[in-house]
Design a protein around this motif. Structure first.
Motif, PDB file in Angstrom:
ATOM      1  N   PHE A 116     -18.625  44.945  84.058  1.00  0.00           N
ATOM      2  CA  PHE A 116     -19.649  45.694  84.794  1.00  0.00           C
ATOM      3  C   PHE A 116     -19.115  46.157  86.139  1.00  0.00           C
ATOM      4  O   PHE A 116     -19.274  47.309  86.526  1.00  0.00           O
ATOM      5  CB  PHE A 116     -20.893  44.816  84.986  1.00  0.00           C
ATOM      6  N   LYS A 117     -18.438  45.249  86.867  1.00  0.00           N
ATOM      7  CA  LYS A 117     -17.881  45.607  88.173  1.00  0.00           C
ATOM      8  C   LYS A 117     -16.817  46.692  88.037  1.00  0.00           C
ATOM      9  O   LYS A 117     -16.747  47.612  88.849  1.00  0.00           O
ATOM     10  CB  LYS A 117     -17.281  44.379  88.854  1.00  0.00           C
ATOM     11  N   LYS A 118     -15.985  46.596  86.997  1.00  0.00           N
ATOM     12  CA  LYS A 118     -14.950  47.609  86.773  1.00  0.00           C
ATOM     13  C   LYS A 118     -15.587  48.960  86.471  1.00  0.00           C
ATOM     14  O   LYS A 118     -15.159  49.989  86.983  1.00  0.00           O
ATOM     15  CB  LYS A 118     -14.053  47.190  85.613  1.00  0.00           C
ATOM     16  N   GLY A 119     -16.633  48.966  85.675  1.00  0.00           N
ATOM     17  CA  GLY A 119     -17.337  50.206  85.371  1.00  0.00           C
ATOM     18  C   GLY A 119     -17.955  50.834  86.607  1.00  0.00           C
ATOM     19  O   GLY A 119     -17.922  52.050  86.788  1.00  0.00           O
ATOM     20  N   MET A 120     -18.510  49.996  87.478  1.00  0.00           N
ATOM     21  CA  MET A 120     -19.101  50.512  88.708  1.00  0.00           C
ATOM     22  C   MET A 120     -18.031  51.092  89.633  1.00  0.00           C
ATOM     23  O   MET A 120     -18.233  52.139  90.243  1.00  0.00           O
ATOM     24  CB  MET A 120     -19.880  49.416  89.436  1.00  0.00           C
ATOM     25  N   SER A 121     -16.872  50.443  89.728  1.00  0.00           N
ATOM     26  CA  SER A 121     -15.812  50.952  90.604  1.00  0.00           C
ATOM     27  C   SER A 121     -15.213  52.224  90.020  1.00  0.00           C
ATOM     28  O   SER A 121     -14.840  53.132  90.760  1.00  0.00           O
ATOM     29  CB  SER A 121     -14.729  49.900  90.826  1.00  0.00           C
ATOM     30  N   ASP A 122     -15.113  52.331  88.693  1.00  0.00           N
ATOM     31  CA  ASP A 122     -14.626  53.561  88.073  1.00  0.00           C
ATOM     32  C   ASP A 122     -15.577  54.715  88.350  1.00  0.00           C
ATOM     33  O   ASP A 122     -15.158  55.839  88.607  1.00  0.00           O
ATOM     34  CB  ASP A 122     -14.465  53.380  86.566  1.00  0.00           C
ATOM     35  N   GLU A 123     -16.874  54.435  88.298  1.00  0.00           N
ATOM     36  CA  GLU A 123     -17.877  55.465  88.564  1.00  0.00           C
ATOM     37  C   GLU A 123     -17.788  55.952  90.005  1.00  0.00           C
ATOM     38  O   GLU A 123     -17.862  57.143  90.268  1.00  0.00           O
ATOM     39  CB  GLU A 123     -19.273  54.909  88.283  1.00  0.00           C
ATOM     40  N   ASP A 124     -17.578  55.030  90.943  1.00  0.00           N
ATOM     41  CA  ASP A 124     -17.436  55.405  92.347  1.00  0.00           C
ATOM     42  C   ASP A 124     -16.181  56.241  92.560  1.00  0.00           C
ATOM     43  O   ASP A 124     -16.177  57.181  93.338  1.00  0.00           O
ATOM     44  CB  ASP A 124     -17.394  54.167  93.247  1.00  0.00           C
ATOM     45  N   ALA A 125     -15.100  55.905  91.854  1.00  0.00           N
ATOM     46  CA  ALA A 125     -13.852  56.661  91.985  1.00  0.00           C
ATOM     47  C   ALA A 125     -14.028  58.083  91.467  1.00  0.00           C
ATOM     48  O   ALA A 125     -13.486  59.025  92.029  1.00  0.00           O
ATOM     49  CB  ALA A 125     -12.728  55.954  91.244  1.00  0.00           C
ATOM     50  N   GLU A 126     -14.793  58.246  90.392  1.00  0.00           N
ATOM     51  CA  GLU A 126     -15.026  59.583  89.846  1.00  0.00           C
ATOM     52  C   GLU A 126     -15.856  60.431  90.806  1.00  0.00           C
ATOM     53  O   GLU A 126     -15.626  61.624  90.954  1.00  0.00           O
ATOM     54  CB  GLU A 126     -15.734  59.487  88.497  1.00  0.00           C
ATOM     55  N   GLU A 127     -16.827  59.820  91.472  1.00  0.00           N
ATOM     56  CA  GLU A 127     -17.657  60.559  92.419  1.00  0.00           C
ATOM     57  C   GLU A 127     -16.860  60.962  93.650  1.00  0.00           C
ATOM     58  O   GLU A 127     -17.107  62.010  94.239  1.00  0.00           O
ATOM     59  CB  GLU A 127     -18.860  59.718  92.834  1.00  0.00           C
ATOM     60  N   ALA A 128     -15.889  60.156  94.055  1.00  0.00           N
ATOM     61  CA  ALA A 128     -15.099  60.448  95.248  1.00  0.00           C
ATOM     62  C   ALA A 128     -14.064  61.531  94.987  1.00  0.00           C
ATOM     63  O   ALA A 128     -13.611  62.189  95.921  1.00  0.00           O
ATOM     64  CB  ALA A 128     -14.404  59.177  95.733  1.00  0.00           C
ATOM     65  N   ARG A 129     -13.690  61.750  93.735  1.00  0.00           N
ATOM     66  CA  ARG A 129     -12.698  62.743  93.390  1.00  0.00           C
ATOM     67  C   ARG A 129     -13.275  64.144  93.603  1.00  0.00           C
ATOM     68  O   ARG A 129     -14.380  64.447  93.148  1.00  0.00           O
ATOM     69  CB  ARG A 129     -12.300  62.565  91.930  1.00  0.00           C
ATOM     70  N   PRO A 130     -12.532  65.042  94.293  1.00  0.00           N
ATOM     71  CA  PRO A 130     -13.050  66.395  94.505  1.00  0.00           C
ATOM     72  C   PRO A 130     -13.098  67.171  93.191  1.00  0.00           C
ATOM     73  O   PRO A 130     -12.233  67.024  92.340  1.00  0.00           O
ATOM     74  CB  PRO A 130     -12.051  67.024  95.468  1.00  0.00           C
ATOM     75  N   VAL A 131     -14.106  67.965  93.038  1.00  0.00           N
ATOM     76  CA  VAL A 131     -14.297  68.762  91.840  1.00  0.00           C
ATOM     77  C   VAL A 131     -13.815  70.173  92.125  1.00  0.00           C
ATOM     78  O   VAL A 131     -14.138  70.759  93.152  1.00  0.00           O
ATOM     79  CB  VAL A 131     -15.798  68.786  91.445  1.00  0.00           C
TER      80      VAL A 131
END
Length: 77
Positions: A39-54
């Motif tokens: 769960f923690k890994k999934g949450m950190s992956d989600e945060d990393a995706e949001e921080a990545r510029p689109v």
């Protein structure tokens, strides 16, 4: 009515051990720990995706010929 005494907790412990056995409880705790880590890994992956510029792409707006034709037809009427 008060709180549980030590005897109540001992009876609960005995029932839990009878239901699950001695070996099963550590397995359950290990599975729970793996679930929390996942769960923690999934949450950190989600945060990393949001921080990545689109990469944004601009689209030039050009009205369709059919839209222009409809406007001309409406203005003639």
């Amino acid at each position: 009515m008060g709180s549980f005494s030590i005897w109540h907790w001992l009876i609960v412990l005995v029932v839990v051990l009878l239901l699950f056995g001695r070996g099963k409880i550590p397995e359950l705790m290990g599975d729970m720990a793996k679930g929390i880590k996942s769960f923690k890994k999934g949450m950190s992956d989600e945060d990393a995706e949001e921080a990545r510029p689109v990469d944004s792409k601009t689209v030039e707006h050009r009205p369709d010929e059919t839209v222009q034709a409809a406007k001309e037809k409406a203005s003639k009427s």
